[in-house]
Design an enzyme around this catalytic site. Sequence first.
Site, PDB file in Angstrom:
ATOM      1  N   ARG A   1       0.852  -1.186   0.000  1.00  0.00           N
ATOM      2  CA  ARG A   1       0.000   0.000   0.000  1.00  0.00           C
ATOM      3  C   ARG A   1       0.888   1.236   0.000  1.00  0.00           C
ATOM      4  NH1 ARG A   1       1.765   1.799   4.205  1.00  0.00           N
ATOM      5  NH2 ARG A   1       0.687   3.725   3.792  1.00  0.00           N
ATOM      6  N   GLY A   2       0.257   2.417  -0.115  1.00  0.00           N
ATOM      7  CA  GLY A   2       1.028   3.652  -0.194  1.00  0.00           C
ATOM      8  C   GLY A   2       1.337   3.914  -1.662  1.00  0.00           C
ATOM      9  N   ALA A   3       1.133   5.171  -2.079  1.00  0.00           N
ATOM     10  CA  ALA A   3       1.178   5.469  -3.511  1.00  0.00           C
ATOM     11  C   ALA A   3       2.473   5.027  -4.210  1.00  0.00           C
ATOM     12  CB  ALA A   3       0.910   6.960  -3.716  1.00  0.00           C
TER      13      ALA A   3
ATOM     14  N   ASN B   1      -5.138  12.488  -0.223  1.00  0.00           N
ATOM     15  CA  ASN B   1      -4.345  11.677   0.707  1.00  0.00           C
ATOM     16  C   ASN B   1      -5.317  10.975   1.652  1.00  0.00           C
ATOM     17  OD1 ASN B   1      -1.689  10.810   1.552  1.00  0.00           O
ATOM     18  ND2 ASN B   1      -2.026  11.965   3.428  1.00  0.00           N
ATOM     19  N   LYS B   2      -4.762  10.167   2.531  1.00  0.00           N
ATOM     20  CA  LYS B   2      -5.574   9.365   3.445  1.00  0.00           C
ATOM     21  C   LYS B   2      -6.649  10.206   4.142  1.00  0.00           C
ATOM     22  CE  LYS B   2      -5.442   5.853   3.953  1.00  0.00           C
ATOM     23  NZ  LYS B   2      -6.362   4.957   3.222  1.00  0.00           N
TER      24      LYS B   2
ATOM     25  N   ARG C   1      -7.228  -0.447  -7.234  1.00  0.00           N
ATOM     26  CA  ARG C   1      -7.405   0.728  -6.368  1.00  0.00           C
ATOM     27  C   ARG C   1      -7.392   1.975  -7.265  1.00  0.00           C
ATOM     28  NH1 ARG C   1      -4.215   1.211  -0.919  1.00  0.00           N
ATOM     29  NH2 ARG C   1      -6.154   2.266  -0.349  1.00  0.00           N
TER      30      ARG C   1
ATOM     31  N   ASP D   1      -1.523  10.727  -2.408  1.00  0.00           N
ATOM     32  CA  ASP D   1      -1.877   9.629  -3.307  1.00  0.00           C
ATOM     33  C   ASP D   1      -2.067  10.116  -4.727  1.00  0.00           C
ATOM     34  OD1 ASP D   1      -2.428   7.009  -1.668  1.00  0.00           O
ATOM     35  OD2 ASP D   1      -2.924   8.737  -0.450  1.00  0.00           O
TER      36      ASP D   1
ATOM     37  N   GLN E   1      -2.936   2.656   9.685  1.00  0.00           N
ATOM     38  CA  GLN E   1      -1.588   2.627   9.115  1.00  0.00           C
ATOM     39  C   GLN E   1      -0.616   3.450   9.962  1.00  0.00           C
ATOM     40  OE1 GLN E   1      -4.405   3.153   7.472  1.00  0.00           O
ATOM     41  NE2 GLN E   1      -4.331   2.535   5.330  1.00  0.00           N
TER      42      GLN E   1
HETATM   43  O1  MRU Z   1      -4.726   3.300   1.781  1.00  0.00           O
HETATM   44  P1  MRU Z   1      -3.247   3.476   1.803  1.00  0.00           P
HETATM   45  O2  MRU Z   1      -2.606   2.931   3.036  1.00  0.00           O
HETATM   46  O3  MRU Z   1      -2.594   2.970   0.526  1.00  0.00           O
HETATM   47  O4  MRU Z   1      -3.060   5.041   1.837  1.00  0.00           O
HETATM   48  C1  MRU Z   1      -1.774   5.587   1.832  1.00  0.00           C
HETATM   49  C2  MRU Z   1      -1.745   7.042   2.021  1.00  0.00           C
HETATM   50  O5  MRU Z   1      -2.759   7.718   2.033  1.00  0.00           O
HETATM   51  C3  MRU Z   1      -0.401   7.668   2.123  1.00  0.00           C
HETATM   52  O6  MRU Z   1      -0.440   8.783   2.950  1.00  0.00           O
HETATM   53  C4  MRU Z   1       0.026   8.116   0.718  1.00  0.00           C
HETATM   54  O7  MRU Z   1      -0.047   7.034  -0.182  1.00  0.00           O
HETATM   55  C5  MRU Z   1       1.366   8.662   0.711  1.00  0.00           C
HETATM   56  S1  MRU Z   1       2.542   7.389   0.698  1.00  0.00           S
HETATM   57  C6  MRU Z   1       4.094   7.940   0.537  1.00  0.00           C
END
Ligand code: MRU
Length: 339
Positions: free
Chosen positions: A46-48, A244-245, A89, A235, A194
Amino acid sequence: MRTIDWNDESNLIVMIDQTLLPEEYKVIECKTLASLCEAIMSLRVRGAPALGAAGGYGMALAARLSSAKDMDSLIKDMQVAAKTIKSTRPTAVNLAWGVDRVLHATDDAYDLKSIKSIALSEAKRIADEDVAKNRKLGEYGAELLEDGDVVLTHCNAGKMACVDWGTALGVIRSAVEDGKQIQVIACETRPLNQGSRITTWELMQDNIPVTLITDSMAGHLMRKGAINKVIVGADRITSDVVFNKIGTYTHSVLAKEHEIPFYVAAPLSTFDLEGWEDTVAIELRDDNELRFWNGKAIAPKDVRVYNPAFDATPMENITAVITEKGVYYPPFLLDELFI
Ligand code: MRU
């Protein structure tokens, strides 16, 4: 090890299963495209930026597993795989970016074997570049942090959200590497935590002081003057907002109210300059993520639920965007970044 990688011996994707952290550190293999897609959807990876690498490696895996006997059939198989991976996603733009980059890299291939080898080398390049970009971004961002700063972060924009080092946490790591004392306030980041499961674990591994709070405690601490800066990842960055999250927007409003700098750290692969807030789909996740925790009911099991994974923060709430090319201040003429 890296968050996600290619194992040259087994010729498969390997990754740290993030759903098990912090209790268990387990490395898993993705032997099929279906297992990679499951890993993406269930947030094992996970994470962009990590999703960008997952997209690239997914295409390399699809090419390797294809039984096509001619180039056209292999390209067709890869196009189908691209669609499947992208559909897992929708919000983080890096996933589609990684997929497309590998797909386009194979344009110059001249036979079946070269398609497969180009796909793999391009996927590996994406992963290597991610580490280098985060290092560079970290150096630029570290200059914004002062010795003694207390920095709030949301979700996990660290090593585990990238191939290595991290974006928001990469900035903090670089500042610490420069000899600055930085304390981190990590928001737990409901509903999948997370922040409490991954950010605190990551920082504690590196001996960077971190304090865990619930998401709703941020305003209280800002009002008390206990937070100097906010740094989050992204993201997708469109011309008007940063996705973002979920919860990031709330922190940005609070930071603005309390005149606390609010920084976004992200590589250029997270930018979607053709996109606008209204053109981007925000991923809606399973209702049961809010009704249950570890199999235990924490709400009536038939309660109506709304569970968006991301929110949008308008540019006017953002002090600066930190990229591998430098730090950008408003007005954000985003297309200038790519010149
Ligand atoms: O749902 P996730 O855990 O994939 O969400 C991740 C985020 O929102 C992070 O803050 C974002 O991807 C930045 S990662 C360097």
